[in-house]
Design an enzyme around this catalytic site. Structure first.
Site, PDB file in Angstrom:
ATOM      1  N   THR A  51       9.655 -11.484   9.019  1.00  0.00           N
ATOM      2  CA  THR A  51       9.819 -10.376   8.055  1.00  0.00           C
ATOM      3  C   THR A  51      10.275  -9.091   8.742  1.00  0.00           C
ATOM      4  O   THR A  51      11.228  -8.445   8.301  1.00  0.00           O
ATOM      5  CB  THR A  51       8.491 -10.124   7.305  1.00  0.00           C
ATOM      6  N   LYS A  73       8.067  -4.264  15.072  1.00  0.00           N
ATOM      7  CA  LYS A  73       8.523  -3.012  14.443  1.00  0.00           C
ATOM      8  C   LYS A  73       9.513  -2.287  15.373  1.00  0.00           C
ATOM      9  O   LYS A  73      10.515  -1.740  14.922  1.00  0.00           O
ATOM     10  CB  LYS A  73       7.331  -2.099  14.134  1.00  0.00           C
ATOM     11  N   TYR A  86       2.800  -7.173  16.501  1.00  0.00           N
ATOM     12  CA  TYR A  86       3.156  -6.313  15.353  1.00  0.00           C
ATOM     13  C   TYR A  86       4.050  -5.165  15.809  1.00  0.00           C
ATOM     14  O   TYR A  86       5.164  -4.991  15.309  1.00  0.00           O
ATOM     15  CB  TYR A  86       1.883  -5.770  14.674  1.00  0.00           C
ATOM     16  N   PHE A  92       0.831  -1.213   0.000  1.00  0.00           N
ATOM     17  CA  PHE A  92       0.000   0.000   0.000  1.00  0.00           C
ATOM     18  C   PHE A  92       0.869   1.269   0.000  1.00  0.00           C
ATOM     19  O   PHE A  92       0.796   2.092  -0.922  1.00  0.00           O
ATOM     20  CB  PHE A  92      -0.920  -0.090   1.237  1.00  0.00           C
ATOM     21  N   ASN A  94      -1.694   6.305  11.250  1.00  0.00           N
ATOM     22  CA  ASN A  94      -2.483   5.436  10.364  1.00  0.00           C
ATOM     23  C   ASN A  94      -2.650   6.057   8.981  1.00  0.00           C
ATOM     24  O   ASN A  94      -3.050   7.213   8.876  1.00  0.00           O
ATOM     25  CB  ASN A  94      -3.897   5.252  10.934  1.00  0.00           C
ATOM     26  N   ASN A  95      -2.386   5.256   7.961  1.00  0.00           N
ATOM     27  CA  ASN A  95      -2.544   5.708   6.577  1.00  0.00           C
ATOM     28  C   ASN A  95      -3.878   5.244   6.010  1.00  0.00           C
ATOM     29  O   ASN A  95      -4.386   4.199   6.400  1.00  0.00           O
ATOM     30  CB  ASN A  95      -1.473   5.089   5.691  1.00  0.00           C
ATOM     31  N   HIS A 117      -5.646  -4.021  22.993  1.00  0.00           N
ATOM     32  CA  HIS A 117      -5.945  -2.867  22.121  1.00  0.00           C
ATOM     33  C   HIS A 117      -5.515  -1.548  22.762  1.00  0.00           C
ATOM     34  O   HIS A 117      -5.929  -1.218  23.874  1.00  0.00           O
ATOM     35  CB  HIS A 117      -7.466  -2.836  21.866  1.00  0.00           C
ATOM     36  N   TYR A 173     -14.426  -2.296  17.280  1.00  0.00           N
ATOM     37  CA  TYR A 173     -13.897  -2.967  18.473  1.00  0.00           C
ATOM     38  C   TYR A 173     -14.303  -2.235  19.757  1.00  0.00           C
ATOM     39  O   TYR A 173     -14.216  -0.994  19.835  1.00  0.00           O
ATOM     40  CB  TYR A 173     -12.373  -2.998  18.422  1.00  0.00           C
ATOM     41  N   ASP A 227       9.988  -7.433  -3.486  1.00  0.00           N
ATOM     42  CA  ASP A 227       8.739  -7.736  -2.785  1.00  0.00           C
ATOM     43  C   ASP A 227       8.421  -9.210  -2.940  1.00  0.00           C
ATOM     44  O   ASP A 227       8.515  -9.772  -4.033  1.00  0.00           O
ATOM     45  CB  ASP A 227       7.606  -6.858  -3.344  1.00  0.00           C
ATOM     46  N   THR A 261       6.341   2.947  12.733  1.00  0.00           N
ATOM     47  CA  THR A 261       4.940   3.284  13.007  1.00  0.00           C
ATOM     48  C   THR A 261       4.786   4.000  14.350  1.00  0.00           C
ATOM     49  O   THR A 261       5.626   3.828  15.252  1.00  0.00           O
ATOM     50  CB  THR A 261       4.112   1.970  13.021  1.00  0.00           C
ATOM     51  N   ASP A 262       3.700   4.746  14.490  1.00  0.00           N
ATOM     52  CA  ASP A 262       3.396   5.393  15.779  1.00  0.00           C
ATOM     53  C   ASP A 262       3.148   4.352  16.877  1.00  0.00           C
ATOM     54  O   ASP A 262       3.257   4.650  18.063  1.00  0.00           O
ATOM     55  CB  ASP A 262       2.183   6.332  15.659  1.00  0.00           C
ATOM     56  N   GLU A 263       2.833   3.099  16.463  1.00  0.00           N
ATOM     57  CA  GLU A 263       2.470   2.073  17.448  1.00  0.00           C
ATOM     58  C   GLU A 263       3.642   1.648  18.330  1.00  0.00           C
ATOM     59  O   GLU A 263       3.442   1.060  19.378  1.00  0.00           O
ATOM     60  CB  GLU A 263       1.847   0.854  16.751  1.00  0.00           C
ATOM     61  N   ASP A 311     -13.647  -6.425  22.002  1.00  0.00           N
ATOM     62  CA  ASP A 311     -12.423  -5.650  21.774  1.00  0.00           C
ATOM     63  C   ASP A 311     -11.252  -6.561  21.416  1.00  0.00           C
ATOM     64  O   ASP A 311     -11.232  -7.739  21.775  1.00  0.00           O
ATOM     65  CB  ASP A 311     -12.093  -4.826  23.030  1.00  0.00           C
TER      66      ASP A 311
HETATM   67  P1  NAD Z   1       1.251  -3.695   3.307  1.00  0.00           P
HETATM   68  O1  NAD Z   1       0.909  -4.860   4.160  1.00  0.00           O
HETATM   69  O2  NAD Z   1       0.185  -3.068   2.463  1.00  0.00           O
HETATM   70  O3  NAD Z   1       2.441  -4.054   2.310  1.00  0.00           O
HETATM   71  C1  NAD Z   1       3.575  -4.767   2.721  1.00  0.00           C
HETATM   72  C2  NAD Z   1       4.342  -5.224   1.481  1.00  0.00           C
HETATM   73  O4  NAD Z   1       5.511  -5.920   1.934  1.00  0.00           O
HETATM   74  C3  NAD Z   1       3.555  -6.190   0.588  1.00  0.00           C
HETATM   75  O5  NAD Z   1       3.675  -5.820  -0.768  1.00  0.00           O
HETATM   76  C4  NAD Z   1       4.211  -7.549   0.859  1.00  0.00           C
HETATM   77  O6  NAD Z   1       4.163  -8.423  -0.254  1.00  0.00           O
HETATM   78  C5  NAD Z   1       5.650  -7.132   1.191  1.00  0.00           C
HETATM   79  N1  NAD Z   1       6.315  -8.135   2.035  1.00  0.00           N
HETATM   80  C6  NAD Z   1       5.843  -8.708   3.178  1.00  0.00           C
HETATM   81  N2  NAD Z   1       6.729  -9.606   3.645  1.00  0.00           N
HETATM   82  C7  NAD Z   1       7.803  -9.575   2.815  1.00  0.00           C
HETATM   83  C8  NAD Z   1       9.043 -10.266   2.782  1.00  0.00           C
HETATM   84  N3  NAD Z   1       9.360 -11.179   3.713  1.00  0.00           N
HETATM   85  N4  NAD Z   1       9.911  -9.986   1.788  1.00  0.00           N
HETATM   86  C9  NAD Z   1       9.597  -9.071   0.830  1.00  0.00           C
HETATM   87  N5  NAD Z   1       8.431  -8.405   0.794  1.00  0.00           N
HETATM   88  C10 NAD Z   1       7.537  -8.639   1.783  1.00  0.00           C
HETATM   89  O7  NAD Z   1       1.887  -2.635   4.310  1.00  0.00           O
HETATM   90  P2  NAD Z   1       1.736  -1.049   4.340  1.00  0.00           P
HETATM   91  O8  NAD Z   1       0.453  -0.703   4.988  1.00  0.00           O
HETATM   92  O9  NAD Z   1       2.050  -0.505   2.995  1.00  0.00           O
HETATM   93  O10 NAD Z   1       2.887  -0.678   5.361  1.00  0.00           O
HETATM   94  C11 NAD Z   1       4.211  -0.460   4.887  1.00  0.00           C
HETATM   95  C12 NAD Z   1       5.094  -0.096   6.059  1.00  0.00           C
HETATM   96  O11 NAD Z   1       4.597   1.072   6.715  1.00  0.00           O
HETATM   97  C13 NAD Z   1       5.162  -1.184   7.132  1.00  0.00           C
HETATM   98  O12 NAD Z   1       6.488  -1.267   7.584  1.00  0.00           O
HETATM   99  C14 NAD Z   1       4.260  -0.698   8.237  1.00  0.00           C
HETATM  100  O13 NAD Z   1       4.722  -1.147   9.470  1.00  0.00           O
HETATM  101  C15 NAD Z   1       4.429   0.811   8.097  1.00  0.00           C
HETATM  102  N6  NAD Z   1       3.257   1.593   8.542  1.00  0.00           N
HETATM  103  C16 NAD Z   1       2.037   1.391   7.977  1.00  0.00           C
HETATM  104  C17 NAD Z   1       0.956   2.169   8.397  1.00  0.00           C
HETATM  105  C18 NAD Z   1      -0.405   2.013   7.773  1.00  0.00           C
HETATM  106  O14 NAD Z   1      -1.354   2.654   8.252  1.00  0.00           O
HETATM  107  N7  NAD Z   1      -0.565   1.229   6.729  1.00  0.00           N
HETATM  108  C19 NAD Z   1       1.128   3.135   9.408  1.00  0.00           C
HETATM  109  C20 NAD Z   1       2.393   3.309   9.958  1.00  0.00           C
HETATM  110  C21 NAD Z   1       3.466   2.546   9.511  1.00  0.00           C
END
Ligand code: NAD
Length: 327
Positions: free
Chosen positions: A101, A160, A156, A14, A185-186, A289, A213, A34, A130-132, A285
């Site tokens: 991962t 991180k 999770y 994403f 959060n995105n 959480h 929740y 990926d 992440t903020d988490e 919940d």
């Molecule tokens: P996502 O789950 O949409 O995408 C993760 C991608 O990583 C996928 O394309 C997946 O195929 C790839 N992937 C997973 N395991 C892998 C591996 N072992 N080797 C290679 N590729 C692998 O995640 P996202 O929402 O785009 O989040 C991206 C980053 O941003 C993450 O590190 C997440 O912790 C961080 N983040 C996300 C958010 C949010 O709201 N989505 C908020 C804060 C931080």
């Protein structure tokens, strides 16, 4: 002009795919690594493969042989680690892949970045966090700043947080250069349907219950994915060495008020009946959480003059329109 290679992990996800798209348009040479898990957006490949400055490798970052080969071949100037297992609920039911991962994967990338560093190749490691990691904000007035202790609550966020600790220790011990980005959060197009805003939109499309929740009062801060991608790119090129940057907005909503906000837009702008308010349904919940996350993001404004550009309501409408097209 000399080619500048940027190795992006998780560039089909994403957030990663948004970053890749922007970097391709800036003419950088992108090595997208990926594993293509269920969370990846394979259709973005059609868009990316038209670019001459793009190469894709379906590799798993937990498998060091192939990753090491990529580092030796391309000697990337920047490594953006965006790959992750990212869904908290999955980390509760099945944590193992999060440890693999998010921790081992990051470790492999750091070992290879250090290999380049030892060979006098200047590479910056950008870890997307992440903020988490800061954990729950029980005191309502509190707000998390860079440098605050990490007190993660879920497998999770703990995975991180572990990865961030590895990055900082690799810098202190071996001297690699890094930035860490902690974003809120995105939301936006291409987000996997398991995440909260897609669940809300999809439930309304299908007139299904919208699961909330607990009491729905948990507070979250929201950013449009395109704004986060801009911030990540800005930090990559202009962030001060070895700094962590919080990326946030002023859009703070409780989960229940967010659901109501989206319903209001669906009624006002997408012709849905007010009956969709009845779809709201409270469920048990989530274990552990967190009540609230909120970031102080003054540092990125001060160092880089970055601020979120998109108006929340317009960004939500753009997101709903995208899911409508995919229906
Ligand atoms: P996502 O789950 O949409 O995408 C993760 C991608 O990583 C996928 O394309 C997946 O195929 C790839 N992937 C997973 N395991 C892998 C591996 N072992 N080797 C290679 N590729 C692998 O995640 P996202 O929402 O785009 O989040 C991206 C980053 O941003 C993450 O590190 C997440 O912790 C961080 N983040 C996300 C958010 C949010 O709201 N989505 C908020 C804060 C931080």
């Amino acid at each position: 002009m000399k080619k500048i290679f940027i190795l992006v992990t998780g560039g089909m996800g994403f957030i990663g795919s948004e970053v890749v798209k922007k970097l391709l348009n800036l003419n950088y040479h992108i090595i997208n690594v990926d594993k293509l898990t269920y969370a990846s957006n394979k259709e973005r490949q059609k868009e990316f493969k038209n670019y001459k400055n793009y190469q894709f490798f379906k590799y798993d970052i937990t498998k060091n042989n192939k990753i090491s080969w990529l580092f030796k071949k391309f000697k990337p100037k920047y490594v953006l680690n965006i790959a992750a297992e990212s869904h908290v609920d999955n980390s509760i039911s099945d944590p193992r892949s999060f440890i693999d991962t998010n921790i081992i994967g990051t470790y492999n990338l750091l070992v290879n970045t250090n290999f380049l560093h030892k060979n006098k190749i200047k590479t910056k490691f950008v870890q997307i966090s992440t903020d988490e990691v800061y954990g729950d904000i029980a005191n309502k007035k509190f707000i998390s700043r860079e440098g605050d202790p990490y007190i993660p609550s879920s497998p999770y966020s703990a995975s991180k947080a572990s990865a961030d600790h590895l990055v900082r220790s690799w810098s202190r011990t071996y001297g690699i250069k890094y930035n860490i980005t902690c974003s809120v959060n995105n939301f936006g197009p291409f987000q996997n349907k398991e995440k909260f805003i897609p669940v809300i939109i999809d439930s309304i499309f299908k007139r299904k219950k919208i699961p909330l929740y607990g009491n729905g009062k948990q507070m979250r801060n929201w950013i449009y994915v395109k704004d986060n991608a801009d911030a990540i790119i800005d930090i990559t090129f202009n962030g001060k060495t070895n700094e962590t940057y919080n990326i946030g907005t002023n859009e703070n909503y409780s989960n229940i008020s967010l659901v109501k906000k989206i319903i209001k837009i669906m009624v006002k702008d997408f012709g849905y009946d007010k009956k969709i308010y009845n779809l709201i349904s409270y469920v048990n919940d989530r274990p552990g959480h967190d009540y609230k996350y909120r970031l102080d993001y003054k540092k990125i404004r001060k160092h880089l003059n970055w601020k979120p550009r998109l108006n929340f309501e317009n960004a939500i409408k753009e997101t709903i329109n995208w899911y409508l097209l995919k229906k």
